[in-house]
Design a protein around this motif. Structure first.
Motif, short mmCIF file in Angstrom:
data_model
loop_
_atom_site.label_atom_id
_atom_site.label_comp_id
_atom_site.label_asym_id
_atom_site.label_seq_id
_atom_site.Cartn_x
_atom_site.Cartn_y
_atom_site.Cartn_z
N TRP A 161 -55.79 3.10 45.07
CA TRP A 161 -55.69 1.64 45.12
C TRP A 161 -54.54 1.11 44.27
CZ3 TRP A 161 -58.48 1.31 49.07
CH2 TRP A 161 -59.73 1.92 49.16
N ALA A 162 -54.22 1.83 43.21
CA ALA A 162 -53.23 1.29 42.26
C ALA A 162 -51.81 1.69 42.65
CB ALA A 162 -53.53 1.80 40.86
N ASP A 163 -50.84 0.92 42.15
CA ASP A 163 -49.44 1.29 42.31
C ASP A 163 -49.02 2.21 41.18
OD1 ASP A 163 -48.37 -0.44 44.58
OD2 ASP A 163 -49.50 -1.85 43.35
N ARG A 164 -49.48 1.86 40.00
CA ARG A 164 -49.12 2.68 38.84
C ARG A 164 -50.37 3.01 38.03
NH1 ARG A 164 -44.08 1.62 34.95
NH2 ARG A 164 -43.11 2.59 36.76
N LEU A 165 -50.37 4.22 37.49
CA LEU A 165 -51.44 4.62 36.57
C LEU A 165 -50.81 4.97 35.24
CD1 LEU A 165 -53.47 7.05 38.87
CD2 LEU A 165 -54.05 4.70 38.28
N SER A 166 -51.56 4.79 34.18
CA SER A 166 -51.04 5.26 32.90
C SER A 166 -52.16 5.77 32.02
CB SER A 166 -50.29 4.13 32.18
OG SER A 166 -51.16 3.07 31.87
N ILE A 196 -52.60 13.29 37.53
CA ILE A 196 -51.89 12.23 38.23
C ILE A 196 -50.52 12.73 38.70
CG2 ILE A 196 -50.84 9.95 37.96
CD1 ILE A 196 -53.12 9.39 35.87
N ARG A 197 -49.84 13.47 37.82
CA ARG A 197 -48.54 14.01 38.23
C ARG A 197 -48.68 14.85 39.49
NH1 ARG A 197 -46.22 19.16 35.40
NH2 ARG A 197 -48.00 19.90 36.61
N ASN A 198 -49.65 15.76 39.47
CA ASN A 198 -49.85 16.62 40.64
C ASN A 198 -50.22 15.80 41.87
OD1 ASN A 198 -49.28 18.75 38.99
ND2 ASN A 198 -51.44 19.32 38.65
N GLY A 199 -51.05 14.79 41.65
CA GLY A 199 -51.45 13.92 42.77
C GLY A 199 -50.24 13.26 43.40
N ILE A 200 -49.34 12.76 42.56
CA ILE A 200 -48.15 12.07 43.06
C ILE A 200 -47.26 13.04 43.83
CG2 ILE A 200 -46.02 10.89 42.37
CD1 ILE A 200 -47.62 9.70 40.02
N LEU A 201 -47.04 14.22 43.25
CA LEU A 201 -46.19 15.21 43.92
C LEU A 201 -46.78 15.62 45.26
CD1 LEU A 201 -45.07 17.48 40.93
CD2 LEU A 201 -43.73 15.77 42.18
N ALA A 202 -48.10 15.91 45.27
CA ALA A 202 -48.75 16.33 46.51
C ALA A 202 -48.67 15.22 47.55
CB ALA A 202 -50.21 16.69 46.23
#
Ligand code: SF4
Lengths: 430, 257
Positions: A161-166, A196-202
């Protein structure tokens, strides 16, 4: 939704949220495909500026300032006697939409103290984002804080749902973090970060194959750490952040100068004002690495582990490496022109383009927007006398400092926008 | 000595430029009919805007300029700066006669001026996206009256249309006295004769505000106050990013200073 109760909660929870530095709304180009409300603008938009000069882009708010933890550096820690409040999911949704429709904000940045458990807290935050997307047909920006210790499933859903996570690193080293926040540790923070990094890459791979695959945190992730609450050196901090950019693919690392919010804690340094100059120098170093092609080791050496507070790190580099100057404006390559004090990214690009047409002289440079007052000590352009570039570093430093002091004092701007091209989303004509 | 006059529109300017080539009669000045007449003794030629001729010049420009720069002259024109026409004209003379790509020749004062001016216009357009504040009126319309330094409302239509696709809104230029209305997925240019708002601040008359509007403004104002960090006070920086001339439109700046 007009009641005084909401107003009161808003005051408390805005107050509690203000220490979070990030307010960036950049990196999203989410389209308003559903003919609903909201769109992302890749460069981000600041809608207002508070008296501290900081950008107000997102509606930055805590869901609650209640917290079961007791981090020494935080106003919201459980041992503080403060007014507490908690928003309902619906209240946050309504406020976001109400502000958004009036063009007050680019979106929502939701963070929270921890109530009951990380999962309980995170679940509610995710629900806010989900409701905005599904029920309100909202395509504006959403930045969610991931609560360390929350289950991977919730972090995964947040990314949908989000654009950015931190996830905030809080304190630069694990030892010092554990000292100040006994319930926290770096491994527990790095684990959702890595997820999160892996999620973004995948997700990027997946979207190459299936263009309609749902996005996962399309505006990437960022983190934040407090500077000056613990004794780490600038060199440690810079190396850490450059490492994070590399290994975790972070979009931004934010620094927040420690504000003495909890006076009587002996674990914390006794200061009265936040270290704003130091914070600014760290941001400048960060920019040098990201936009000016500097390496961390060039900014700080082992025997000089702290940044010079008197001059910015780019000038500092030039003064330490006078043998690399003066730079010939008409011949040097782009990387070297970027290193000249007084020349920014935009001006450097203009120089490279303009010198293809004719030889540039100091008049041209001035008109293009170069700060000649500073640059003149570090350049040649076939006409400036050599004498201007023939200075002993320490004397030159004093001279430049005294010149800039008489002018208005430094603004200590930590906004990225100054260094970035304005790239407004303008419609094409015809 | 000849001067071309035109109707003040961009198409009109392009038509004039078409005519200068067509007639091989190159002007000492090109100026808007409504503008002041400073050349008393020069011969004047009044040009009627012609879309086909304008389009041909525009196509010619598009073929010569780099893609990301192809709006350069239009943006610079929107600045309404005095004498912008001749700068555009001289730029085009060079553009059409030289093989080399001139748009990066920042050593040429016209090229640099047009580039910098178009950047200022873009920045002003950006400021509309930043500082427009809609007020919700009784009839459901979201209204904003504002006075941009340059004529940039046309540049932000798409942005607001995409963003607020499901709400009726009206963005009104208080100085140039025209606005853009969005309703039922359609855009329309409007002039309001019966103004139910303050023509300086754009404030909508209280009696036609939607219930709840004032509450949201109040909430926003307190939010703005509470999100500020007192220990970091830096008013100069605030003004640098948010120029004073916009403050009268911003609910968060009302009743402060
Ligand atoms: S967990 Fe967060 S909100 Fe709670 S005390 Fe620590 S820093 Fe503050």
């Amino acid at each position: 939704m007009s009641n005084e109760n909401v107003h009161k909660k808003l005051n408390i929870l805005a107050d509690a949220a203000k220490y979070d530095v990030s307010c960036a709304s950049s990196g999203s180009n989410r389209k308003n495909t559903s003919k609903g409300i909201g769109s992302g603008v890749a460069c981000g938009i600041c809608h207002s500026f508070t008296e501290d000069g900081r950008c107000v882009s997102l509606f930055k708010i805590l869901m609650t300032n209640n917290c079961i933890y007791d981090c020494a550096y935080c106003v919201n820690r459980r041992s503080n006697d403060k007014p507490r409040a908690t928003f309902t999911v619906k209240e946050i949704v309504d406020l976001t939409i109400g502000f958004y429709r009036r063009n007050y904000i680019e979106g929502l940045f939701l963070s929270s103290g921890v109530i009951k458990s990380p999962d309980f807290t995170m679940e509610r935050m995710v629900l806010v984002a989900k409701k905005l997307r599904l029920e309100e047909n909202y395509n504006g920006y959403i930045h969610l804080k991931a609560i360390p210790g929350a289950s991977p499933q919730l972090v995964q859903e947040a990314g949908l749902w989000a654009d950015r996570l931190s996830v905030n690193l809080e304190i630069p080293t694990n030892t010092n973090l554990k000292l100040l926040a006994p319930e926290k540790n770096h491994p527990e923070i790095l684990s959702p970060m890595t997820q999160i990094r892996n999620g973004i890459l995948a997700n990027k791979e997946e979207r190459k194959k299936f263009r309609r695959a749902p996005k996962f945190a399309p505006a990437g992730q960022s983190t934040q750490m407090i500077i000056g609450a613990t004794p780490e050196t600038d060199r440690q901090i810079i190396l850490l952040s450059s490492g994070l950019y590399r290994t975790q693919n972070l979009k931004r690392v934010y620094f927040s100068g420690y504000l003495p919010v909890n006076q009587n804690d002996k674990r914390l340094p006794a200061i009265t004002r936040p270290p704003l100059v130091r914070e600014n120098r760290l941001y400048q170093s960060d920019w040098l690495m990201r936009f000016y092609k500097f390496k961390a080791e060039e900014i700080l050496t082992e025997d000089q582990p702290f940044l010079d507070l008197e001059v910015d790190p780019k000038l500092g580099f030039a003064l330490r490496n006078m043998d690399q100057f003066p730079v010939d404006i008409n011949r040097a390559d782009y990387e070297m022109i970027l290193r000249i004090p007084g020349i920014g990214v935009q001006s450097a690009q203009k120089i490279i383009m303009a010198r293809r047409h004719r030889k540039l002289n100091s008049m041209h440079l001035k008109k293009i927007g170069i700060v000649m007052k500073r640059a003149k000590y570090f350049i040649t352009c076939n006409e400036l006398p050599v004498s201007t570039t023939d200075w002993a570093p320490e004397r030159l430093k004093r001279k430049i400092i005294s010149e800039s002091l008489t002018k208005n004092r430094k603004l200590l701007d930590t906004q990225l926008s100054l260094f970035n091209d304005f790239k407004p989303a303008l419609p094409p004509l015809h | 000595m000849i001067i071309y006059t035109y109707d003040g529109t961009f198409e009109g300017l392009l038509t004039s430029i078409f005519e200068t080539y067509n007639r091989k009669n190159f002007p000492v000045d090109i100026c808007s009919r409504q503008g002041e007449q400073k050349h008393l003794f020069a011969q004047k030629l009044d040009i009627h805007t012609n879309e086909i001729k304008a389009e041909r010049v525009w196509k010619g420009i598009q073929n010569k300029l780099m893609g990301k720069n192809n709006q350069l002259l239009f943006y610079a024109f929107l600045s309404e700066e005095k004498g912008i026409e001749m700068k555009i004209y001289r730029f085009l003379r060079r553009l059409f006669s030289e093989h080399f790509n001139i748009e990066t020749d920042f050593g040429d004062s016209d090229v640099l001026y047009l580039t910098q001016t178009s950047q200022k216009v873009k920045k002003e357009a950006m400021r509309m996206m930043q500082f427009v504040r809609f007020q919700h009126a009784k009839d459901g319309m979201y209204f904003c009256g504002i006075e941009p330094r340059y004529d940039v409302i046309p540049l932000v239509i798409n942005h607001f249309k995409n963003r607020f696709a499901d709400q009726k809104w009206l963005l009104y230029d208080l100085k140039r006295n025209y606005g853009i209305l969005y309703e039922n997925e359609k855009i329309e240019e409007v002039i309001i004769s019966n103004k139910e708002f303050n023509t300086i601040t754009g404030q909508v008359n209280e009696n036609i505000l939607q219930e709840g509007e004032e509450f949201y403004q109040k909430l926003w104002k307190s939010y703005f106050k509470h999100i500020n960090i007192k220990e970091r006070k830096n008013l100069k920086l605030q003004r640098l990013h948010m120029p004073r001339r916009f403050w009268k439109y911003l609910p968060e700046k009302q009743g402060i200073n």
